[in-house]
Design an enzyme around this catalytic site. Structure first.
Site, PDB file in Angstrom:
ATOM      1  N   GLY A  35      10.335 -81.650 -57.362  1.00  0.00           N
ATOM      2  CA  GLY A  35       9.791 -82.992 -57.368  1.00  0.00           C
ATOM      3  C   GLY A  35       8.709 -83.192 -58.413  1.00  0.00           C
ATOM      4  O   GLY A  35       8.228 -82.240 -59.040  1.00  0.00           O
ATOM      5  N   SER A  36       8.309 -84.446 -58.574  1.00  0.00           N
ATOM      6  CA  SER A  36       7.381 -84.796 -59.652  1.00  0.00           C
ATOM      7  C   SER A  36       5.986 -84.216 -59.452  1.00  0.00           C
ATOM      8  O   SER A  36       5.298 -83.878 -60.422  1.00  0.00           O
ATOM      9  CB  SER A  36       7.292 -86.319 -59.780  1.00  0.00           C
ATOM     10  OG  SER A  36       6.884 -86.901 -58.550  1.00  0.00           O
ATOM     11  N   GLU A 120      14.781 -75.951 -50.315  1.00  0.00           N
ATOM     12  CA  GLU A 120      13.368 -76.253 -50.049  1.00  0.00           C
ATOM     13  C   GLU A 120      12.942 -75.689 -48.698  1.00  0.00           C
ATOM     14  O   GLU A 120      11.880 -75.079 -48.579  1.00  0.00           O
ATOM     15  CB  GLU A 120      13.141 -77.765 -50.073  1.00  0.00           C
ATOM     16  CG  GLU A 120      13.119 -78.373 -51.457  1.00  0.00           C
ATOM     17  CD  GLU A 120      12.810 -79.851 -51.444  1.00  0.00           C
ATOM     18  OE1 GLU A 120      12.335 -80.361 -52.481  1.00  0.00           O
ATOM     19  OE2 GLU A 120      13.040 -80.512 -50.417  1.00  0.00           O
TER      20      GLU A 120
END
Length: 275
Positions: A35-36, A120
């Site tokens: 993710g960012s 994840e």
């Protein structure tokens, strides 16, 4: 500052503080999520210099985090390739850092909006400490309040249509198979070759809420996991790493973070820790 720049600044502030407070130089095995926000986690680690992370190996949750680790010059190791400890079992990770799509008041999470779901959770549950890094938009009193796209659920494609029916029976509102558009026509395919269903639900209750209609997080998470064809769910609930370490008997798989770091609009970082 534009709203976009404000969000990026918030992500960076949260990531740098989380790394400062949870990455000890004695650590050897470090999980890196997707993710960012995790981009700034890797930046924060790299900024500490080779002398700090020379003895560390970094375990990714997917292709994006694998590229981040490699491009930063950090040592890469996949989860199944990590060594065994004195007990003959694969070693636990010292810490894992990852983002979240929504975090409630009890540190339950929704994750998987970016498509890295099974891996994840695989990295998070093998860590002694799981630390979430996010911005102020991800704070929520109840899951499925702000993140209305639905709970991401990784499914075997063979079962996908039946899982949609099963989810509706559990109360999901218009669950849908995620598409790969605009980058790819057809279904969104995970790193594990599975599909993702996004299943919206009414806001989920906390354990502390009074009994009544509606799903409590752990109850819904368990019900979804039991559906034939479901590989993993984007709900993270149960115990955290500290609680798992205090248990006796079977080996536990903690899913909740020990702390969540949120970069706020005013430039500060708000920290929520396990109760």
């Amino acid at each position: 500052m534009s709203s976009a720049n404000l969000v990026e600044s918030a992500k960076k502030a949260a990531a740098y503080r989380a790394v400062d407070e949870h990455l000890d130089p004695s650590f050897r095995f470090v999980g890196i999520g997707s993710g960012s926000t995790v981009v700034y986690v890797v930046d924060a680690i790299a900024a500490k210099g080779p002398a700090f992370y020379a003895n560390m190996v970094f375990l990714p949750t997917g292709s994006q985090s694998k590229a981040l680790i490699r491009n930063a010059g950090l040592t890469l190791c996949s989860l199944p390739d990590r060594p065994s400890g004195p007990d003959g079992l694969p070693v636990a990770l010292d810490v894992a850092f990852d983002g979240a799509d929504e975090v409630d008041a009890e540190l339950n999470l929704i994750k998987g909006g970016g498509g890295c779901l099974l891996q994840e959770k695989g990295v998070a549950v093998r860590a002694k400490k799981f630390v979430v890094v996010a911005d102020y938009r991800k704070i929520s009193d109840r899951l499925c309040t702000k993140w209305t796209s639905g709970i991401p659920i990784e499914v075997d494609p063979f079962f996908a249509l039946d899982v949609l029916v099963d989810l509706k029976e559990l109360g999901s509102i218009e669950p849908k198979i995620r598409l790969g558009l605009p980058a790819k026509a057809g279904e969104c395919v995970t790193d594990n070759g599975n599909w993702i269903i996004d299943a919206p639900f009414k806001p989920l209750k906390l354990k502390s809420d009074p009994a009544g209609d509606g799903w409590e997080v752990s109850q819904l998470g368990a019900a979804i996991k039991q559906l034939p064809g479901v590989v993993e769910t984007g709900l993270f609930w149960g115990i955290n790493g500290i609680e798992a370490a205090n248990l006796t008997g079977r080996r536990a798989a903690p899913q909740k973070p020990v702390a969540a770091y949120f970069g706020m609009e005013n430039g500060e970082v708000e920290v929520k820790t396990a109760q």
